[in-house]
Design a protein around this motif. Structure first.
Motif, PDB file in Angstrom:
ATOM      1  N   LYS A  17     -16.634  -9.621  -6.003  1.00 39.24           N
ATOM      2  CA  LYS A  17     -15.499 -10.206  -5.419  1.00 39.24           C
ATOM      3  C   LYS A  17     -14.353 -10.306  -6.660  1.00 39.24           C
ATOM      4  N   ARG A  18     -13.357  -9.591  -6.453  1.00 34.74           N
ATOM      5  CA  ARG A  18     -12.349  -9.368  -7.374  1.00 34.74           C
ATOM      6  C   ARG A  18     -10.827 -10.033  -7.085  1.00 34.74           C
ATOM      7  N   ASP A  19     -10.377 -10.483  -7.909  1.00 36.07           N
ATOM      8  CA  ASP A  19      -8.883 -11.183  -7.946  1.00 36.07           C
ATOM      9  C   ASP A  19      -8.114 -10.162  -9.041  1.00 36.07           C
ATOM     10  N   GLU A  20      -6.857 -10.713  -9.242  1.00 37.05           N
ATOM     11  CA  GLU A  20      -5.868 -10.050 -10.229  1.00 37.05           C
ATOM     12  C   GLU A  20      -6.718 -10.005 -11.379  1.00 37.05           C
TER      13      GLU A  20
END
Length: 360
Positions: free
Chosen positions: A298-301
């Motif tokens: 799960k990736r964010d910025e």
């Protein structure tokens, strides 16, 4: 009155006894009543994954040159423009050739005169040789005549060299492309006076190109000829371009502790241009790392997370972990830090998967 005081004391005791209970119940988290979530998990495994060295560099033409006039004179014609393709030997500019033509004619005439005098001297040498054999002249007279023959021979050779030089100067008034390529800059105009060192135009060969990168000293052992390289340029975003290492500098630069490596870049379509800034990746080898499917991340910025299923007493819960990712290969991503082989991670975590959520 006594009865009123006793009643007030009793009320104060009851209030003091109840307040801690209310505060304690307010500070406690809500009771876990949510149902466990159903999540698909995969086991973290370990396998060899590629390791890359990322470096920056510049694209250069395989051959490039600033074409010099190599003659003096006024420019009569400029026959090329920037971006024009030319072939080897093609005339790109012409100079006023009148002076050079007159000089070549004079040198040719001088060469013919010297050759005629040489032939006459040779005949004279043959005659005095016969006279010496018959005793008609002395040895000293013979030596004087033969030295004149030798001098005339060298004089004829000098005249021939001067003729060739004058002919070359006449030919240099037609400035030609030294190899097949593309004109980069046009540096002169009609009517301009040029000298032998004057730059007339620049030319470069666009296919193939050379990718010139600098490699740190610590990574030199991994750099080999014919090593594949991929690189990107700003003009085409993340589109990768292939190259192959061909030339490795023999020395490390003391000031920067690195060396120059050049890779050959095919460029048949001419999309790449000399001077472009490039970000290149060289595969140094493979090292074993824990790997997880890309769908488990799960990736964010700025960060990447995985949810690891761990035991919490008799229950299993999702534990949110921040991970440091490595390279990807075949749908799997190397995890440098954050998980260990054998642990179970949630595949395709949805919005209901959160830190501390019960998992079954």
């Amino acid at each position: 009155m006594r009865y009123a005081l006793t009643l007030c004391s009793l009320l104060l005791l009851l209030t003091a006894a109840c307040r801690p209970t209310e505060e304690a119940s307010a500070s406690q988290p809500p009771r876990e009543g949510a149902a466990p979530i159903h999540a698909q998990t995969v086991t973290v495994t370990e396998q060899p994954m590629p390791e890359y060295l990322t470096v920056t560099g510049t694209l250069r033409a395989d051959a490039e040159s600033n074409i010099a006039a190599d003659a003096s004179g006024k420019v009569l014609q400029v026959l090329v423009e920037r971006g024009q393709k030319v072939t080897r030997g093609q005339v790109i500019a012409t100079l006023d050739a009148r002076s050079a033509s007159l000089g070549a004619a004079a040198a040719q005439a001088q060469a013919h005169l010297a050759q005629s005098q040489l032939e006459q001297a040779r005949r004279e040498c043959e005659r005095v040789k016969h006279l010496l054999e018959t005793g008609a002249i002395s040895q000293a007279e013979y030596d004087r005549q033969t030295s004149q023959c030798t001098a005339q021979q060298w004089s004829a050779a000098a005249a021939e060299a001067q003729q060739q030089s004058a002919t070359k100067l006449l030919g240099d008034t037609r400035i030609r492309a030294p190899f097949d390529g593309v004109i980069g800059e046009r540096m002169v105009n009609v009517g301009q006076y040029v000298e032998p060192r004057t730059q007339v135009a620049s030319i470069y060969q666009p296919d193939p190109l050379r990718l010139q990168v600098t490699v740190p000293e610590a990574n030199l052992a991994a750099i080999k000829p014919d090593m594949p390289v991929t690189f990107t340029v700003a003009a085409f975003g993340d589109e990768p371009f292939p190259a192959t290492v061909k030339f490795i500098s023999p020395n490390v630069r003391e000031s920067t502790r690195d060396l120059i490596v050049e890779a050959i870049v095919p460029n048949r379509e001419g999309r790449l241009r000399p001077g472009m800034f490039a970000v290149a990746r060289l595969q140094l080898g493979e090292q074993p790392h824990p790997v997880v499917p890309d769908a488990a991340i799960k990736r964010d910025e700025t960060e990447a997370h995985v949810f690891v299923v761990v035991a919490d007493g008799p229950k299993k819960v999702a534990q949110d972990r921040l991970v440091q990712l490595g390279e990807a290969k075949g749908g799997l991503v190397a995890v440098i830090r954050g998980v260990r082989p054998g642990e179970a991670v949630v595949l395709r975590p949805g919005p209901d998967v959160r830190d501390g959520a019960r998992v079954e």
